[in-house]
Enzyme design. Structure first.
Site, PDB file in Angstrom:
ATOM      1  N   HIS A  52       0.816  -1.212   0.000  1.00  0.00           N
ATOM      2  CA  HIS A  52       0.000   0.000   0.000  1.00  0.00           C
ATOM      3  C   HIS A  52       0.853   1.266   0.000  1.00  0.00           C
ATOM      4  O   HIS A  52       0.535   2.228  -0.688  1.00  0.00           O
ATOM      5  CB  HIS A  52      -0.927  -0.027   1.219  1.00  0.00           C
ATOM      6  CG  HIS A  52      -1.931   1.074   1.232  1.00  0.00           C
ATOM      7  ND1 HIS A  52      -3.106   1.005   0.526  1.00  0.00           N
ATOM      8  CD2 HIS A  52      -1.927   2.279   1.849  1.00  0.00           C
ATOM      9  CE1 HIS A  52      -3.791   2.117   0.724  1.00  0.00           C
ATOM     10  NE2 HIS A  52      -3.090   2.907   1.513  1.00  0.00           N
ATOM     11  N   HIS A  99     -10.581   2.200  -0.638  1.00  0.00           N
ATOM     12  CA  HIS A  99     -10.725   1.792   0.755  1.00  0.00           C
ATOM     13  C   HIS A  99     -11.519   0.496   0.772  1.00  0.00           C
ATOM     14  O   HIS A  99     -12.554   0.392   1.431  1.00  0.00           O
ATOM     15  CB  HIS A  99     -11.364   2.892   1.598  1.00  0.00           C
ATOM     16  CG  HIS A  99     -10.553   3.234   2.804  1.00  0.00           C
ATOM     17  ND1 HIS A  99     -11.078   3.605   4.005  1.00  0.00           N
ATOM     18  CD2 HIS A  99      -9.210   3.230   2.993  1.00  0.00           C
ATOM     19  CE1 HIS A  99     -10.111   3.832   4.873  1.00  0.00           C
ATOM     20  NE2 HIS A  99      -8.957   3.607   4.279  1.00  0.00           N
TER      21      HIS A  99
END
Lengths: 754, 241
Positions: A52, A99
């Site tokens: 990420h 998300h």
């Protein structure tokens, strides 16, 4: 766990538990010159080197994308969001981010903090958010779990955006069984800033003061970036709920106002928001960028729980926090601004010339790491080139014989089914929960291919849109990604705006699976080729791997967020028919390259095959799309278009029907010729737009269209209260409209009898 | 029209009200007043409590805002006959602070709702509505999660009897029907006025409907009613002098 680790073997065991690889641990030890890392240091590495934050499996591919353009003020990846010049001394900051996993385990907070995070990325640069968009993908709407996720995600987005005061102006909602265990929640934000009033995420000036502003730091979101975002999902995922952050839009709103006030008073040297990896990320990235270091005392960080360890403080992803670098003489002034907005602003350290981030807690140095070893783009961070292999399923899907599906005999029934299918049906149930008008910039277009926001103080407007048909990408990753870019651009152009730049959110499965990595590299290649031809550079975005559930990977979903500019909002075009008796015309930029093309991967074929994606994605020609875009912008500028609507899911018949719905004006057309009626009515060939124009202007328009090297066909005329395709379709508009509007609410709100 | 717009932490329609009053309606003397100030200033014509989520509205909407320092002066101003309009969250604050009767609770569908609605001017004989024709229908948007107006039966009877219901949600044709009621408000009530006629609260947002390009310019009629009222009272004063 104590902070000091006594043996290398023990440190390695911890590193592996935190998700680091063998080779990565060796690299860490060599960076530290053979020293045993502390527990806090391992924690920092595990989040900063997570997929990420580090983009370690994607960065080599991302670098192949076009990232330069005459309007770009900041190159991709340089700042928290891309920055594009729109003239009049103004710039637009915009970005999309995923998300997904947080929303899968805690839909309300996961989606809410997704919105919060992307808004902070925008205002940390000094730009005021003026629009939000979102791209949502769920499993089949007949599943109870899907309904729960839809309700939670939409509620979370609504509560955060509405309270913060940003209009949510556009988005997409798709349903497909491939997202059943792993929904996608991609949030995009757009902000506006004057040239010269932007702030960089850079810790310049040795001796400057480092402050933390906004909320206190708590135990929420620890390892969100690593364990939650950068790992494959298992059925035990709900245990990961504590890794989901908790949002507070009210505090974010105060943080916005205080931040912009501080920037306006020229009190800020550099600033970065705290999202993934919290203090670890902001301290290392800001100092790496400036080539400086930082000395941080964690005892100065306002905490929600006094007993938090250095590890927890460094990894917390508590929301609504910013790291700010200020000159010593401005510390009091900064405090005054934040106190006015009832927010904390505490000095936690200084900028040094050491090149390392030195973290102390209770008088002891708990971590001391070179900032360039942590931050993206540093020469010490891991970068991998993964193996690729053409997915085996492609043989089967590409080999699908369209002749095995008979042509339709009841086109009316098929139109009704398509109009009520969740991917096409009205999303009013969703968007009415979003405040789409706050800040009084949203043009009311009663249906348009992209949302248009005016820019106060100018005649300009911004057109914004998210797009991706993941079925196409699954069937042909290269073409599918090109289609995502081109369709977004076509949508922007249908409003009369010129597409100028994109942001992307690359949602894929596990990059260690060569077939997934093939999808990824092919999609990047397609995106790059399309963006180069359309001259819409990539300004940034985010990569989300590991979107898999026990039943497999999602369809590759490279969501495109497109920005366009229209010079005069008086020329904006919407998608609905305006008057009876107007001429309906079809613009086609290029020809299909296969028989019955446009049926493969179509919504129609999914209905006919019980939800399957089969066939090949339609042909796409970015050069033809560029001609079509220029043509649409030209015609809009001459105010010759009464409506423009591109042909996408559901094909021509659905496009015409949608244009009828805006003002409940019917249409009568001749079907374009084809050997198959389903192909003519419901095929999803690319590069096509349906326009309506005043009948007396048809001749002039034909000349302009021809000189643009675009094909024009006269389809028919607007009017009446039904949609008629000669010999094939005759449907009452009111009946279709109620199917269209009731499909989603009746599915989502259906009460289950227990 | 000397206008002051109160800014609570969490107000988010403050700039929209400013744009409508200052730029669209061209009232140059329009300023924000920060909630921590204890005075709205002297010689003010109009106070606007804007929409938003004051203090996050995590408790009851408007329940904390009423305790903001500036509210003491707003209440004094209203009690002395000063003109106050509360829009959306501002309406909720007015009810909480007792300047208007009744309460606003969660929408019947328990969901936030943002959409265009039709309002019928029920009493066009007020300073807020004098530019409307009796029974005129205007198109204005709503954007709220807690806009269901409710009051005790006796209060409702009094509101109706005194023509204190200023706006009602109606169909395009002007019928008071439940399909036209976006939040379940009693008697389709969208806006009310106090008995004295100087304080009005409404859930719909007239400041969002002041330019045709945004979907409607009908909201201007409320601000032009006020402008007309202040001009008239000023000329009346001058005539008396």
């Amino acid at each position: 766990m104590t902070n000091t680790i006594s043996t290398l073997a023990e440190a390695k065991k911890t590193a592996l538990e935190l998700g680091l690889l063998d080779e990565e641990f060796e690299k860490i030890v060599s960076i530290l010159g053979g020293r045993i890392p502390t527990y806090t240091e391992l924690g920092i590495f595990s989040v900063m080197w997570s997929e990420h934050c580090s983009y370690k499996n994607s960065i080599t591919q991302l670098k192949t994308l076009p990232r330069k353009g005459k309007r770009l003020l900041v190159e991709a990846g340089e700042e928290n969001a891309g920055l594009v010049d729109i003239g009049d001394g103004l710039a637009v900051a915009f970005k999309i981010e995923s998300h997904n996993h947080p929303s899968a385990v805690e839909p309300y907070q996961g989606a809410a903090t997704g919105v919060g995070g992307i808004l902070r990325d925008i205002f940390t640069m000094g730009a005021r958010p003026i629009a939000a968009l979102n791209s949502l993908r769920f499993g089949s709407l007949s599943e109870e779990r899907t309904k729960f996720l839809v309700r939670g995600v939409v509620h979370g987005i609504a509560d955060y955006g509405n309270s913060f005061g940003v209009p949510t102006v556009a988005g997409e909602v798709y349903f497909d069984p491939c997202y059943q265990g792993n929904p996608l929640v991609n949030a995009m934000a757009v902000g506006i800033v004057k040239h010269g009033e932007t702030v960089s995420a850079s810790a310049d000036g040795v001796g400057n003061i480092v402050m933390i502003v906004g909320s206190s730091t708590g135990r929420d979101g620890i390892h969100g970036a690593s364990l939650l975002a950068s790992a494959v999902f298992s059925e035990a995922a709900e245990e990961l709920r504590p890794t989901v952050q908790v949002g507070d839009p009210f505090t974010e709103k105060l943080l916005l106002e205080a931040t912009l006030e501080a920037i306006g008073k020229k009190l800020v040297v550099g600033m970065q928001d705290m999202g993934a990896a919290g203090i670890s990320c902001s301290t290392s990235e800001m100092s790496a960028k400036a080539g400086t270091g930082m000395k941080i005392d964690l005892n100065k960080v306002p905490l929600r729980e006094a007993t938090m360890s250095s590890y927890e403080i460094m990894l917390s992803e508590s929301q609504e926090r910013m790291l700010v670098v200020v000159e010593p003489k401005n510390v009091d002034a900064i405090k005054e601004v934040f106190t006015k907005w009832d927010l904390q602003a505490e000095v936690i350290g200084t900028v040094t010339d050491t090149g390392t981030v030195e973290i102390s807690y209770h008088g002891e140095v708990v971590a001391n790491l070179p900032s360039k070893a942590l931050a993206l783009g540093g020469d010490m961070t891991p970068v991998y080139q993964r193996e690729t292999r053409e997915p085996s399923y492609l043989k089967e899907t590409m080999g699908f014989d369209l002749n095995s599906i008979s042509d339709i005999d009841d086109a009316n029934a098929m139109l009704r089914s398509l109009i009520a299918s969740p991917n096409i049906a009205s999303k009013r149930w969703v968007y009415e929960q979003y405040d789409s008008m706050v800040r009084t910039n949203t043009l009311d277009l009663e249906g348009s291919d992209a949302a248009v926001i005016r820019v106060k103080g100018t005649t300009k407007g911004l057109a914004v849109k998210t797009d991706c048909n993941s079925r196409y990408v699954y069937l042909n990753p290269y073409r599918g990604a090109m289609i995502a870019v081109c369709e977004a651009a076509r949508n922007i152009a249908c409003t009369g705006a010129q597409p100028i730049a994109i942001t992307n959110c690359l949602n894929f499965g596990n990059p260690y699976d060569p077939e997934v990595y093939y999808q990824f590299t092919e999609a990047i290649r397609g995106m790059g080729d399309a963006c180069r031809t359309l001259e819409t550079p990539v300004t940034g975005g985010n990569v989300s791997f590991y979107n898999e559930s026990p039943s497999g990977a999602i369809y590759p979903t490279p969501t495109i967020g497109m920005l366009g500019v229209i010079d005069d909002i008086a020329n904006v075009v919407s998608s609905g028919f305006k008057n009876d008796g107007d001429a309906i015309l079809l613009l086609s930029a290029y020809e299909p390259d296969a028989e019955f093309e446009g049926l493969g991967g179509s919504e129609y074929l999914a209905i006919r095959t019980g939800g399957k994606a089969v066939g090949n994605a339609p042909n796409i020609d970015p050069g033809g799309e560029a001609r079509l875009i220029d043509l649409l912008v030209t015609l809009a500028g001459k105010r010759m278009l009464k409506s423009a609507h591109d042909i996408s899911e559901g094909g021509l018949a659905v496009t015409i029907t949608e244009s009828c719905f805006s003002n409940m004006i019917g249409a009568r057309i001749m079907p374009p010729s084809s050997k198959r009626n389903d192909h003519s009515l419901f095929g999803e060939m690319q590069g096509r737009v349906v326009i309506s124009v005043a009948p007396e202007s048809v001749e002039e328009i034909s000349m302009i269209v021809r000189s643009a090297n675009v094909k024009l066909e006269v389809l028919g005329t607007t009017g009446g209260r039904s949609i008629i395709v000669d010999g094939l379709i005759d449907c009452d508009l009111d009946e279709l409209y109620s199917l269209y509007t009731e499909a989603i609410p009746s599915a989502v709100e259906a009460v289950v009898e227990l | 029209m000397k206008t002051r717009i109160i800014v609570f932490p969490g107000s988010n329609c403050d700039h929209d009200a400013m744009h409508a009053v200052a730029n669209v309606m061209k009232n140059s003397d329009t300023e924000f007043v920060w909630h921590k100030q204890d005075s709205i200033g002297k010689g003010i014509d109009l106070v606007i409590l804007p929409g938003g989520f004051s203090y996050g509205d995590y408790l009851r909407t408007g329940a904390i805002a009423r305790f903001s320092p500036v509210m003491k002066d707003v209440i004094r101003f209203a009690n002395e006959g000063g003109t106050v309009i509360g829009i959306c969250n501002g309406f909720q604050v007015l009810c909480e602070s007792g300047l208007l009767p009744g309460v606003l609770i969660r929408n019947q569908a328990l969901k936030f709702r943002c959409k265009w609605v039709n309002l019928r001017g029920e009493n066009t004989d007020t300073r807020f509505t004098n530019a409307l024709l009796p029974g005129e229908i205007i198109k204005v948007p709503i954007a709220h999660g807690e806009g269901l107006y409710m009051a005790e039966t006796e209060v409702l009877r009094e509101l109706e009897a005194n023509k204190q219901v200023v706006f009602r949600y109606v169909s395009e044709k002007g019928e008071v029907v439940s399909e036209a009621n976006p939040n379940g408000s009693i008697n389709n009530i969208a806006g009310i006025i106090n008995k004295e006629g100087n304080v009005m609260g409404m859930m719909p947002h007239p400041e969002r409907a002041c330019e045709a390009i945004l979907g409607s310019a009908d909201g201007k009629k409320i601000f032009s009613s006020l402008a007309r009222h202040f001009e008239f009272s000023r000329s009346l004063n001058e005539a008396q002098i």
